[in-house]
Design a protein around this motif. Structure first.
Motif, PDB file in Angstrom:
ATOM      1  N   ASP A  74       0.829  -1.211   0.000  1.00 17.54           N
ATOM      2  CA  ASP A  74       0.000   0.000   0.000  1.00 17.54           C
ATOM      3  C   ASP A  74       0.862   1.258   0.000  1.00 17.54           C
ATOM      4  O   ASP A  74       0.467   2.282  -0.569  1.00 17.54           O
ATOM      5  CB  ASP A  74      -0.899   0.009   1.242  1.00 17.54           C
ATOM      6  N   VAL A  75       1.999   1.185   0.669  1.00 20.21           N
ATOM      7  CA  VAL A  75       2.889   2.329   0.795  1.00 20.21           C
ATOM      8  C   VAL A  75       4.331   1.850   0.600  1.00 20.21           C
ATOM      9  O   VAL A  75       4.729   0.821   1.159  1.00 20.21           O
ATOM     10  CB  VAL A  75       2.771   3.001   2.183  1.00 20.21           C
ATOM     11  N   VAL A  76       5.094   2.592  -0.189  1.00 19.85           N
ATOM     12  CA  VAL A  76       6.529   2.358  -0.341  1.00 19.85           C
ATOM     13  C   VAL A  76       7.243   3.596   0.182  1.00 19.85           C
ATOM     14  O   VAL A  76       6.940   4.718  -0.234  1.00 19.85           O
ATOM     15  CB  VAL A  76       6.919   2.100  -1.808  1.00 19.85           C
ATOM     16  N   ILE A  77       8.171   3.400   1.130  1.00 15.57           N
ATOM     17  CA  ILE A  77       8.897   4.527   1.718  1.00 15.57           C
ATOM     18  C   ILE A  77      10.400   4.305   1.572  1.00 15.57           C
ATOM     19  O   ILE A  77      10.880   3.185   1.441  1.00 15.57           O
ATOM     20  CB  ILE A  77       8.553   4.717   3.214  1.00 15.57           C
ATOM     21  N   SER A  78      11.133   5.416   1.609  1.00 19.32           N
ATOM     22  CA  SER A  78      12.594   5.333   1.654  1.00 19.32           C
ATOM     23  C   SER A  78      13.140   6.649   2.193  1.00 19.32           C
ATOM     24  O   SER A  78      12.965   7.702   1.579  1.00 19.32           O
ATOM     25  CB  SER A  78      13.175   5.062   0.263  1.00 19.32           C
ATOM     26  N   ARG A  79      13.778   6.570   3.354  1.00 17.92           N
ATOM     27  CA  ARG A  79      14.419   7.743   3.945  1.00 17.92           C
ATOM     28  C   ARG A  79      15.895   7.727   3.578  1.00 17.92           C
ATOM     29  O   ARG A  79      16.696   7.032   4.157  1.00 17.92           O
ATOM     30  CB  ARG A  79      14.257   7.716   5.471  1.00 17.92           C
ATOM     31  N   HIS A  80      16.231   8.507   2.550  1.00 20.43           N
ATOM     32  CA  HIS A  80      17.612   8.619   2.085  1.00 20.43           C
ATOM     33  C   HIS A  80      18.206   7.282   1.649  1.00 20.43           C
ATOM     34  O   HIS A  80      19.430   7.109   1.670  1.00 20.43           O
ATOM     35  CB  HIS A  80      18.503   9.257   3.164  1.00 20.43           C
ATOM     36  N   GLY A  81      17.354   6.341   1.226  1.00 25.52           N
ATOM     37  CA  GLY A  81      17.869   5.058   0.786  1.00 25.52           C
ATOM     38  C   GLY A  81      17.651   4.771  -0.682  1.00 25.52           C
ATOM     39  O   GLY A  81      17.996   3.690  -1.164  1.00 25.52           O
ATOM     40  N   LEU A 101       9.479   9.448  -0.508  1.00 28.48           N
ATOM     41  CA  LEU A 101      10.936   9.415  -0.404  1.00 28.48           C
ATOM     42  C   LEU A 101      11.434  10.659   0.303  1.00 28.48           C
ATOM     43  O   LEU A 101      10.819  11.726   0.214  1.00 28.48           O
ATOM     44  CB  LEU A 101      11.589   9.380  -1.798  1.00 28.48           C
ATOM     45  N   LEU A 102      12.555  10.523   0.979  1.00 27.09           N
ATOM     46  CA  LEU A 102      13.323  11.666   1.445  1.00 27.09           C
ATOM     47  C   LEU A 102      14.676  11.576   0.756  1.00 27.09           C
ATOM     48  O   LEU A 102      15.373  10.551   0.865  1.00 27.09           O
ATOM     49  CB  LEU A 102      13.482  11.634   2.965  1.00 27.09           C
ATOM     50  N   THR A 103      15.021  12.601  -0.017  1.00 27.87           N
ATOM     51  CA  THR A 103      16.289  12.630  -0.743  1.00 27.87           C
ATOM     52  C   THR A 103      16.960  13.971  -0.470  1.00 27.87           C
ATOM     53  O   THR A 103      16.303  14.932  -0.053  1.00 27.87           O
ATOM     54  CB  THR A 103      16.078  12.457  -2.256  1.00 27.87           C
ATOM     55  N   TRP A 104      18.258  14.040  -0.711  1.00 26.52           N
ATOM     56  CA  TRP A 104      18.965  15.303  -0.471  1.00 26.52           C
ATOM     57  C   TRP A 104      18.782  16.262  -1.634  1.00 26.52           C
ATOM     58  O   TRP A 104      18.797  15.855  -2.802  1.00 26.52           O
ATOM     59  CB  TRP A 104      20.453  15.066  -0.252  1.00 26.52           C
TER      60      TRP A 104
END
Length: 279
Positions: free
Chosen positions: A124-131, A157-160
């Motif tokens: 349902d949800v795909v997440i990635s914190r700086h990965g 996502l969290l990206t720089w």
């Protein structure tokens, strides 16, 4: 058979496997809590966007030592969360902590998310914190993740942002260059327009990149922060003589002193909060 040869990766990700299943991953496993503390200010913004519901099935890409996986599992109390990473050592830390904290609805698998056969429409949800910034072939990787996202599900996502907007990395790169040319390359997904085009091409829609700036924590005081930063970046000084290495470390300590607060040592950072939906 070694863990490295046991992991099926796309050829474009062999270098990442060597790093994250080797010395780089060992450092991040050893310092897992400090790395998590460093970006803790982003947590609420990230999980607010993820909007994880109690019955959701969640995929955490590049989960590292599993803090975001465990946080997601506490939200998806009637669902499940799968954390994937290339680092066997970090996943070992993730499994240990999940057991200690009694988080039962998590599992961790060492795979290359670019090529792994995830259940189709299984999350349902795909997440990635700086990965998610390290794929050798980003379009193939996100197409694989889009296939694993159920219709109506979403990606967060969290990206720089570009390193020039991140005080922490520009400062450390300059200091550890020690008078040499300062590296200027950015990680993938630092250009918001390119990211929006990439995710659209991969099969997502309603892609939105929002700029987020937070203070990034490096240690409780100068000594603590300097030890951590040198451990992480000090290899860049290995080809210098002892005097030059000493000068660089002293320059670092002086800069850290200027960023000391009553809560610890902080530098400015800038990230993209990336949100997208699977049609």
């Amino acid at each position: 058979m070694s863990e490295s040869t046991a992991v099926r990766v796309d050829p474009s990700n062999e270098r990442m496997l060597t790093a994250w299943n080797g010395n780089e991953g060992a450092l991040w496993a050893r310092r897992a809590q400090r790395f998590d503390d460093g970006v803790a200010a982003y947590r609420d913004t990230f999980f607010s966007a993820a909007d994880i519901r109690p019955a959701d099935n969640v995929l955490d890409v590049g989960c590292g030592a599993g803090q975001t996986t465990r946080d997601a599992a506490r939200l998806a109390v009637d669902g499940s969360v799968l954390g994937v990473d290339l680092s066997g050592e970090m996943l070992g830390v993730a499994r240990r902590i999940a057991g200690e904290e009694r988080v039962p609805n998590v599992s961790f698998v060492q795979v290359d998310a670019q090529v792994h056969a995830f259940p189709e429409a299984g999350f349902d949800v795909v997440i990635s914190r700086h990965g998610s910034m390290f794929f050798g072939t980003p379009l193939a990787a996100f197409a694989n993740l889009a296939k694993a996202t159920r219709p109506g599900g979403h990606l967060v996502l969290l990206t720089w942002q570009p390193f020039g907007l991140n005080e922490w990395i520009t400062t450390f790169r300059t200091i550890f260059a020690a008078g040499r040319e300062v590296p200027t390359s950015n990680l993938a997904l630092s250009d918001s327009l390119e990211t929006e085009a990439l995710l659209t091409s991969a099969g997502y829609t309603d892609v939105r990149c929002s700029a987020v700036s937070k203070p990034m924590y490096f240690g409780q005081d100068v000594d603590d922060a300097a030890e951590f930063i040198v451990e992480q970046h000090g290899g860049r000084l290995s080809d210098l003589d002892e005097a030059a290495r000493t000068d660089a470390v002293e320059a670092l300590r002086a800069d850290l002193a200027g960023h000391q607060t009553d809560r610890g040592v902080f530098y400015g950072s800038a990230a993209w909060l990336v949100e997208a939906r699977r049609p």
